[in-house]
Design a protein around this motif. Structure first.
Motif, PDB file in Angstrom:
ATOM      1  N   ALA A 264      -2.151  -1.568   0.931  1.00  0.00           N
ATOM      2  CA  ALA A 264      -2.297  -1.067   2.319  1.00  0.00           C
ATOM      3  C   ALA A 264      -1.905   0.218   2.516  1.00  0.00           C
ATOM      4  CB  ALA A 264      -1.731  -2.161   3.416  1.00  0.00           C
ATOM      5  N   MET A 265      -0.833   0.500   1.979  1.00  0.00           N
ATOM      6  CA  MET A 265      -0.222   1.958   2.011  1.00  0.00           C
ATOM      7  C   MET A 265      -1.219   3.130   1.394  1.00  0.00           C
ATOM      8  SD  MET A 265       1.821   4.014   3.556  1.00  0.00           S
ATOM      9  CE  MET A 265       3.304   3.367   4.038  1.00  0.00           C
ATOM     10  N   LYS A 266      -1.809   2.571   0.132  1.00  0.00           N
ATOM     11  CA  LYS A 266      -2.456   3.510  -0.436  1.00  0.00           C
ATOM     12  C   LYS A 266      -4.065   3.799   0.212  1.00  0.00           C
ATOM     13  CE  LYS A 266      -0.832   3.355  -5.170  1.00  0.00           C
ATOM     14  NZ  LYS A 266      -1.053   2.909  -6.419  1.00  0.00           N
ATOM     15  N   GLN A 267      -4.266   2.628   1.160  1.00  0.00           N
ATOM     16  CA  GLN A 267      -5.455   2.963   1.776  1.00  0.00           C
ATOM     17  C   GLN A 267      -4.994   3.929   2.987  1.00  0.00           C
ATOM     18  OE1 GLN A 267      -6.908  -0.579   3.903  1.00  0.00           O
ATOM     19  NE2 GLN A 267      -8.214   0.325   5.275  1.00  0.00           N
ATOM     20  N   VAL A 268      -4.056   3.766   3.635  1.00  0.00           N
ATOM     21  CA  VAL A 268      -3.557   4.960   4.760  1.00  0.00           C
ATOM     22  C   VAL A 268      -3.388   6.027   4.177  1.00  0.00           C
ATOM     23  CG1 VAL A 268      -1.218   5.338   6.134  1.00  0.00           C
ATOM     24  CG2 VAL A 268      -2.188   2.943   6.035  1.00  0.00           C
ATOM     25  N   THR A 269      -2.680   6.418   3.062  1.00  0.00           N
ATOM     26  CA  THR A 269      -2.731   7.364   2.438  1.00  0.00           C
ATOM     27  C   THR A 269      -3.935   8.263   2.275  1.00  0.00           C
ATOM     28  OG1 THR A 269      -0.593   6.743   1.407  1.00  0.00           O
ATOM     29  CG2 THR A 269      -1.571   8.797   0.360  1.00  0.00           C
ATOM     30  N   SER A 270      -5.246   7.597   1.635  1.00  0.00           N
ATOM     31  CA  SER A 270      -6.201   7.952   1.667  1.00  0.00           C
ATOM     32  C   SER A 270      -6.837   8.409   2.757  1.00  0.00           C
ATOM     33  CB  SER A 270      -7.307   6.911   0.706  1.00  0.00           C
ATOM     34  OG  SER A 270      -8.566   7.304   0.652  1.00  0.00           O
ATOM     35  N   GLU A 271      -6.884   7.763   3.769  1.00  0.00           N
ATOM     36  CA  GLU A 271      -7.544   8.113   5.001  1.00  0.00           C
ATOM     37  C   GLU A 271      -6.840   9.114   5.982  1.00  0.00           C
ATOM     38  OE1 GLU A 271      -9.135   4.886   7.449  1.00  0.00           O
ATOM     39  OE2 GLU A 271      -9.320   3.506   5.750  1.00  0.00           O
ATOM     40  N   THR A 272      -5.692   9.460   5.423  1.00  0.00           N
ATOM     41  CA  THR A 272      -4.883  10.507   6.309  1.00  0.00           C
ATOM     42  C   THR A 272      -4.795  11.880   5.650  1.00  0.00           C
ATOM     43  OG1 THR A 272      -2.595   9.671   5.504  1.00  0.00           O
ATOM     44  CG2 THR A 272      -3.348   8.679   7.472  1.00  0.00           C
ATOM     45  N   GLY A 273      -5.171  11.748   4.239  1.00  0.00           N
ATOM     46  CA  GLY A 273      -5.005  12.870   3.587  1.00  0.00           C
ATOM     47  C   GLY A 273      -3.692  13.356   3.060  1.00  0.00           C
ATOM     48  N   ALA A 274      -2.819  12.334   3.435  1.00  0.00           N
ATOM     49  CA  ALA A 274      -1.185  12.577   2.946  1.00  0.00           C
ATOM     50  C   ALA A 274      -1.331  12.214   1.238  1.00  0.00           C
ATOM     51  CB  ALA A 274      -0.253  11.438   3.453  1.00  0.00           C
ATOM     52  N   ARG A 275      -0.225  12.761   0.709  1.00  0.00           N
ATOM     53  CA  ARG A 275       0.196  12.362  -0.829  1.00  0.00           C
ATOM     54  C   ARG A 275       0.903  11.027  -0.871  1.00  0.00           C
ATOM     55  NH1 ARG A 275       2.112  17.563   0.063  1.00  0.00           N
ATOM     56  NH2 ARG A 275       4.095  16.720   0.185  1.00  0.00           N
ATOM     57  N   TYR A 276       0.632  10.337  -1.969  1.00  0.00           N
ATOM     58  CA  TYR A 276       1.443   8.934  -2.071  1.00  0.00           C
ATOM     59  C   TYR A 276       2.623   9.410  -2.824  1.00  0.00           C
ATOM     60  CZ  TYR A 276       2.812   4.446  -3.448  1.00  0.00           C
ATOM     61  OH  TYR A 276       3.400   3.054  -3.416  1.00  0.00           O
ATOM     62  N   GLY A 277       3.692   9.134  -2.396  1.00  0.00           N
ATOM     63  CA  GLY A 277       5.185   9.575  -2.720  1.00  0.00           C
ATOM     64  C   GLY A 277       5.644   8.770  -4.011  1.00  0.00           C
ATOM     65  N   GLY A 278       4.926   7.655  -3.989  1.00  0.00           N
ATOM     66  CA  GLY A 278       5.698   6.481  -5.106  1.00  0.00           C
ATOM     67  C   GLY A 278       6.312   5.541  -4.483  1.00  0.00           C
ATOM     68  N   THR A 279       7.138   4.898  -5.461  1.00  0.00           N
ATOM     69  CA  THR A 279       7.975   3.764  -5.437  1.00  0.00           C
ATOM     70  C   THR A 279       9.392   3.884  -4.712  1.00  0.00           C
ATOM     71  OG1 THR A 279       6.540   2.458  -6.706  1.00  0.00           O
ATOM     72  CG2 THR A 279       8.702   1.429  -6.115  1.00  0.00           C
ATOM     73  N   LEU A 280       9.839   3.199  -3.809  1.00  0.00           N
ATOM     74  CA  LEU A 280      11.221   3.246  -3.442  1.00  0.00           C
ATOM     75  C   LEU A 280      11.882   1.666  -3.499  1.00  0.00           C
ATOM     76  CD1 LEU A 280      11.077   5.433   0.093  1.00  0.00           C
ATOM     77  CD2 LEU A 280      11.452   6.515  -2.480  1.00  0.00           C
ATOM     78  N   TYR A 281      12.983   1.841  -3.873  1.00  0.00           N
ATOM     79  CA  TYR A 281      13.618   0.600  -4.110  1.00  0.00           C
ATOM     80  C   TYR A 281      14.472   0.264  -3.005  1.00  0.00           C
ATOM     81  CZ  TYR A 281      11.825   0.849  -8.939  1.00  0.00           C
ATOM     82  OH  TYR A 281      10.980   0.818  -9.900  1.00  0.00           O
ATOM     83  N   VAL A 282      14.483  -1.060  -2.477  1.00  0.00           N
ATOM     84  CA  VAL A 282      15.216  -1.513  -1.391  1.00  0.00           C
ATOM     85  C   VAL A 282      16.022  -2.887  -1.861  1.00  0.00           C
ATOM     86  CG1 VAL A 282      15.282  -2.154   1.220  1.00  0.00           C
ATOM     87  CG2 VAL A 282      13.636  -0.126   0.276  1.00  0.00           C
ATOM     88  N   ASP A 283      14.892  -3.908  -1.750  1.00  0.00           N
ATOM     89  CA  ASP A 283      15.517  -5.165  -1.843  1.00  0.00           C
ATOM     90  C   ASP A 283      15.968  -5.719  -3.283  1.00  0.00           C
ATOM     91  OD1 ASP A 283      14.979  -5.645   0.877  1.00  0.00           O
ATOM     92  OD2 ASP A 283      13.112  -6.491   0.464  1.00  0.00           O
ATOM     93  N   SER A 284      15.867  -4.907  -4.375  1.00  0.00           N
ATOM     94  CA  SER A 284      16.084  -5.214  -5.535  1.00  0.00           C
ATOM     95  C   SER A 284      16.499  -4.087  -6.437  1.00  0.00           C
ATOM     96  CB  SER A 284      14.858  -6.253  -6.168  1.00  0.00           C
ATOM     97  OG  SER A 284      15.543  -6.573  -7.632  1.00  0.00           O
ATOM     98  N   LEU A 285      17.420  -4.307  -7.400  1.00  0.00           N
ATOM     99  CA  LEU A 285      17.681  -3.391  -8.551  1.00  0.00           C
ATOM    100  C   LEU A 285      16.456  -4.048  -9.666  1.00  0.00           C
ATOM    101  CD1 LEU A 285      21.570  -3.607  -8.987  1.00  0.00           C
ATOM    102  CD2 LEU A 285      19.950  -1.961  -7.509  1.00  0.00           C
ATOM    103  N   THR A 286      16.608  -3.106 -10.578  1.00  0.00           N
ATOM    104  CA  THR A 286      15.729  -3.330 -11.818  1.00  0.00           C
ATOM    105  C   THR A 286      16.624  -3.719 -12.955  1.00  0.00           C
ATOM    106  OG1 THR A 286      15.941  -0.982 -12.567  1.00  0.00           O
ATOM    107  CG2 THR A 286      14.157  -1.345 -11.490  1.00  0.00           C
ATOM    108  N   ARG A 287      16.091  -4.386 -14.038  1.00  0.00           N
ATOM    109  CA  ARG A 287      16.866  -4.657 -15.100  1.00  0.00           C
ATOM    110  C   ARG A 287      17.712  -3.404 -15.708  1.00  0.00           C
ATOM    111  NH1 ARG A 287      16.325  -9.977 -15.825  1.00  0.00           N
ATOM    112  NH2 ARG A 287      14.502 -10.845 -15.185  1.00  0.00           N
ATOM    113  N   ALA A 288      18.158  -3.509 -16.775  1.00  0.00           N
ATOM    114  CA  ALA A 288      19.143  -2.461 -17.045  1.00  0.00           C
ATOM    115  C   ALA A 288      18.323  -1.374 -17.702  1.00  0.00           C
ATOM    116  CB  ALA A 288      20.365  -2.676 -18.411  1.00  0.00           C
ATOM    117  N   GLU A 289      17.065  -1.662 -18.186  1.00  0.00           N
ATOM    118  CA  GLU A 289      16.337  -0.456 -18.972  1.00  0.00           C
ATOM    119  C   GLU A 289      15.490   0.327 -17.724  1.00  0.00           C
ATOM    120  OE1 GLU A 289      14.177  -4.572 -19.411  1.00  0.00           O
ATOM    121  OE2 GLU A 289      16.216  -3.733 -19.558  1.00  0.00           O
TER     122      GLU A 289
END
Length: 313
Positions: A264-289
């Protein structure tokens, strides 16, 4: 010249010595293994609701406690469905740590019937209310998203661990103090980085409204598709509203969180001409790697991604 008998006797002695050495090594190894197992059994176990809380607790506990997370890395926290193994882990714990503020909507049912002490880690944090959606009026639970609030989490963890295990109070107090100093430095680092973004552009557009505490602390405005992860995510109405908001504010970049679908956010990004800045982390850490294996790295990574998204790197 050595006789055959003497040679045979020498070989026999060497063989016996070799056997004795092997027995000694095995005995020593077994002793060390037993001692390690006994030490592990002596340590109390703390179970945290999800990875970020567990990492914070490990930083304060050091090697004095076993700390484990119920929700695994990368999983969505709000609607997590605990497994029978999760329930067993919690029942065998000496202490349960959870965020509170309605984040773990499964926790009350999960905890029912357990006789295990608990500690709520958001105690003392000034909440920001959710302004829309099915949980309107309740606190936004993502309070750990600033290092300033992280200091309150650390203090709540310290008090809980000292109460659980007073013999190790000096360890917990020392570790908490060092951890707090790192987060105070982190706050200064993030403030320097994020305030480089011009005031008029300082609008953070994300999928979930999980950055309210960060935007309040560092003087951003917040735009999002939905207020908090729930049943309705990325509806046509949510998409249309955000497109209109971003066009009106001329927001140059959008982001989405790691545990939700970014379609849904990529649709918003496409229709507004904004850049997609990528992933942010909130609810979880990743594994060690992965890119954010601990809380401090998560805070720094998000700030770097935001700054990069605004073309400041």
């Amino acid at each position: 010249m050595i006789s055959r008998l003497e040679a045979a006797m020498g070989a026999s002695v060497q063989a016996r010595l070799s056997v004795i050495r092997t027995i000694m090594v095995l005995t020593l190894s077994a002793s060390m293994l037993f001692s390690g197992s006994a030490l592990a059994q002596e340590r109390k176990t703390v179970v945290a609701s999800f990875t970020i809380m567990a990492d914070m607790a490990r930083q304060v506990a050091g090697d004095a406690l076993n700390v484990i997370s119920i929700v695994p890395p990368g999983a969505e926290i709000h609607e997590y469905a605990p497994t029978p193994r999760d329930i067993l882990k919690a029942r065998q714990a000496d202490l349960l740590l959870y965020n509170g503020m309605g984040l773990e909507r499964w926790f009350e049912r999960f905890y029912e019937g357990m006789n295990v002490p608990t500690a709520v880690l958001t105690e003392g944090i000034e909440p920001i209310g959710l302004e829309e959606g099915p949980y309107e009026g309740r606190p936004n639970p993502h309070a750990w998203m600033t290092p300033i609030n992280g200091l309150i989490y650390i203090e709540n963890i310290r008090k809980a661990l000292v109460s659980l295990d007073p013999d190790q109070a000096d360890t917990y107090n020392r570790n908490a103090r060092a951890y707090s100093e790192r987060l105070e430095h982190m706050d200064r680092e993030l403030r320097t980085a994020l305030t480089q973004i011009p005031d008029k552009q300082r609008i953070l557009a994300t999928c979930e409204g999980a950055f309210s505490y960060l935007t309040r602390e560092y003087d951003f405005r917040e735009r999002y598709l939905w207020a908090v992860n729930a049943d309705q995510e990325g509806t046509p109405q949510q998409v249309r509203r955000l497109i209109d908001d971003l066009n009106a504010d001329r927001v140059p970049v959008t982001f989405c969180e790691s545990t939700v679908n970014d379609r849904a956010m990529k649709q918003v990004t496409s229709e507004t001409g904004a850049r997609y800045g990528g992933t942010l982390y909130v609810d979880s850490l990743t594994r060690a790697e992965g890119p954010v294996p601990d809380y401090e790295t998560l805070l720094r990574y998000n700030a770097q991604q935001i700054k990069k998204g605004f073309d400041l790197e």
